[in-house]
Design a protein around this motif. Structure first.
Motif, mmCIF file in Angstrom:
data_model
loop_
_atom_site.group_PDB
_atom_site.id
_atom_site.type_symbol
_atom_site.label_atom_id
_atom_site.label_comp_id
_atom_site.label_asym_id
_atom_site.label_seq_id
_atom_site.Cartn_x
_atom_site.Cartn_y
_atom_site.Cartn_z
ATOM 1 N N TYR A 243 0.832 -1.213 0.000
ATOM 2 C CA TYR A 243 0.000 0.000 0.000
ATOM 3 C C TYR A 243 0.865 1.261 0.000
ATOM 4 C CZ TYR A 243 -4.223 -2.757 0.868
ATOM 5 O OH TYR A 243 -5.267 -3.647 0.757
ATOM 6 N N ILE A 244 1.973 1.217 0.733
ATOM 7 C CA ILE A 244 2.884 2.372 0.758
ATOM 8 C C ILE A 244 3.469 2.609 -0.628
ATOM 9 C CG2 ILE A 244 5.112 3.210 1.630
ATOM 10 C CD1 ILE A 244 4.452 1.816 4.278
ATOM 11 N N SER A 245 3.823 1.531 -1.314
ATOM 12 C CA SER A 245 4.394 1.663 -2.661
ATOM 13 C C SER A 245 3.371 2.254 -3.633
ATOM 14 C CB SER A 245 4.898 0.307 -3.167
ATOM 15 O OG SER A 245 3.819 -0.595 -3.374
ATOM 16 N N LEU B 135 6.698 0.774 -10.716
ATOM 17 C CA LEU B 135 5.685 -0.230 -11.082
ATOM 18 C C LEU B 135 6.211 -1.646 -10.861
ATOM 19 C CD1 LEU B 135 4.224 1.373 -14.341
ATOM 20 C CD2 LEU B 135 2.989 0.972 -12.186
ATOM 21 N N LEU B 136 7.494 -1.858 -11.194
ATOM 22 C CA LEU B 136 8.116 -3.158 -10.957
ATOM 23 C C LEU B 136 8.165 -3.463 -9.465
ATOM 24 C CD1 LEU B 136 9.683 -5.632 -12.046
ATOM 25 C CD2 LEU B 136 11.780 -4.280 -11.858
ATOM 26 N N PHE B 137 8.491 -2.454 -8.668
ATOM 27 C CA PHE B 137 8.543 -2.591 -7.218
ATOM 28 C C PHE B 137 7.164 -2.963 -6.663
ATOM 29 C CE2 PHE B 137 8.318 -0.305 -3.013
ATOM 30 C CZ PHE B 137 9.114 -1.199 -2.321
ATOM 31 N N TYR C 187 17.033 -3.221 -2.484
ATOM 32 C CA TYR C 187 17.409 -2.792 -3.835
ATOM 33 C C TYR C 187 16.624 -1.557 -4.274
ATOM 34 C CZ TYR C 187 19.922 -7.213 -4.290
ATOM 35 O OH TYR C 187 20.802 -8.252 -4.113
ATOM 36 N N TYR C 188 15.369 -1.464 -3.832
ATOM 37 C CA TYR C 188 14.552 -0.308 -4.204
ATOM 38 C C TYR C 188 15.093 0.973 -3.560
ATOM 39 C CZ TYR C 188 10.502 2.729 -4.764
ATOM 40 O OH TYR C 188 9.681 3.783 -5.073
ATOM 41 N N VAL C 189 15.464 0.882 -2.289
ATOM 42 C CA VAL C 189 16.030 2.046 -1.589
ATOM 43 C C VAL C 189 17.359 2.451 -2.226
ATOM 44 C CG1 VAL C 189 16.978 2.876 0.602
ATOM 45 C CG2 VAL C 189 14.855 1.557 0.587
ATOM 46 N N LEU C 190 18.198 1.458 -2.542
ATOM 47 C CA LEU C 190 19.485 1.750 -3.199
ATOM 48 C C LEU C 190 19.272 2.417 -4.555
ATOM 49 C CD1 LEU C 190 21.585 -1.468 -2.415
ATOM 50 C CD2 LEU C 190 22.025 0.850 -1.592
#
Length: 213
Positions: free
Chosen positions: A43-45, A91-93, A126-129
């Protein structure tokens, strides 16, 4: 001495009231909590995706000047590439988190649940990086695009002394550093708390696995 014996007896009676949880009970609780955490991350994403869409569209809708500037920036292949890539990654995330949520929701095995938790942790990492990397690149790119759109500014900078250039580079570096720190703190606060809870669930499941072995 009698009082001491009474205290001991009272403690033993109270201790018997505590409920003991079996491995199955712990697994069920960890499964439920993990599923809830990943659902929250999902939901956050979604909220983040909506936020960036609004950030990129509202100024153009509300201001003719901003719309004209954004139209000019769209002619830049660098800006266009970064914008498209940003949306594709988000979107991938979202998709990967949805997969993790469904995987955790349907699993009935402690080992598979642990694997799903580890996978979710990697996705977040990986998303944060990625976002920190993009933030690091975006400020110099934005500065470059500004110079391209404003030749008079580029001419002034070309006349700078070595000391003025050092100060300019220092300002850009400091701005980039502050921007990166703010983004890191944001993700640390939002995602860090949830990841800690996932780690706790993983540790509980790890104990069950080690005990079974």
């Amino acid at each position: 001495m009698d009082e001491l014996e009474l205290l001991k007896r009272d403690w033993q009676t109270s201790n018997e009231k505590f409920q003991s949880y079996s491995d199955k009970d712990i697994y069920k609780m960890s499964h439920k909590k993990s599923s809830s955490i990943v659902k929250t991350l999902f939901y956050i994403s979604i909220a983040e995706l909506v936020f960036w869409i609004l950030v990129n569209t509202l100024p153009a809708i509300l201001s003719d000047k901003m719309r004209a500037q954004m139209e000019e920036m769209m002619h830049s292949s660098i800006y266009l590439t970064l914008t498209i890539m940003g949306y594709v990654i988000i979107l991938l995330f979202v998709y990967l988190l949805w997969k993790s949520y469904t995987s955790i929701s349907v699993t009935d095995n402690a080992k598979k649940l642990m694997e799903s938790i580890l996978k979710t942790r990697k996705i977040i990492k990986y998303y944060v990086l990625y976002n920190l990397t993009i933030a690091f690149i975006s400020i110099p790119v934005s500065f470059y695009l500004t110079l391209q759109d404003h030749p008079e500014m580029a001419e002034k900078i070309a006349e700078f002394s070595n000391m003025q250039l050092v100060v300019l580079v220092g300002i850009i570096t400091a701005t980039t550093g502050i921007f990166l720190l703010l983004i890191w703190l944001f993700y640390k606060l939002i995602y860090g708390i949830l990841i800690k809870r996932l780690n706790k669930n993983y540790a509980e499941l790890r104990k069950i696995e080690d005990y079974d072995e």
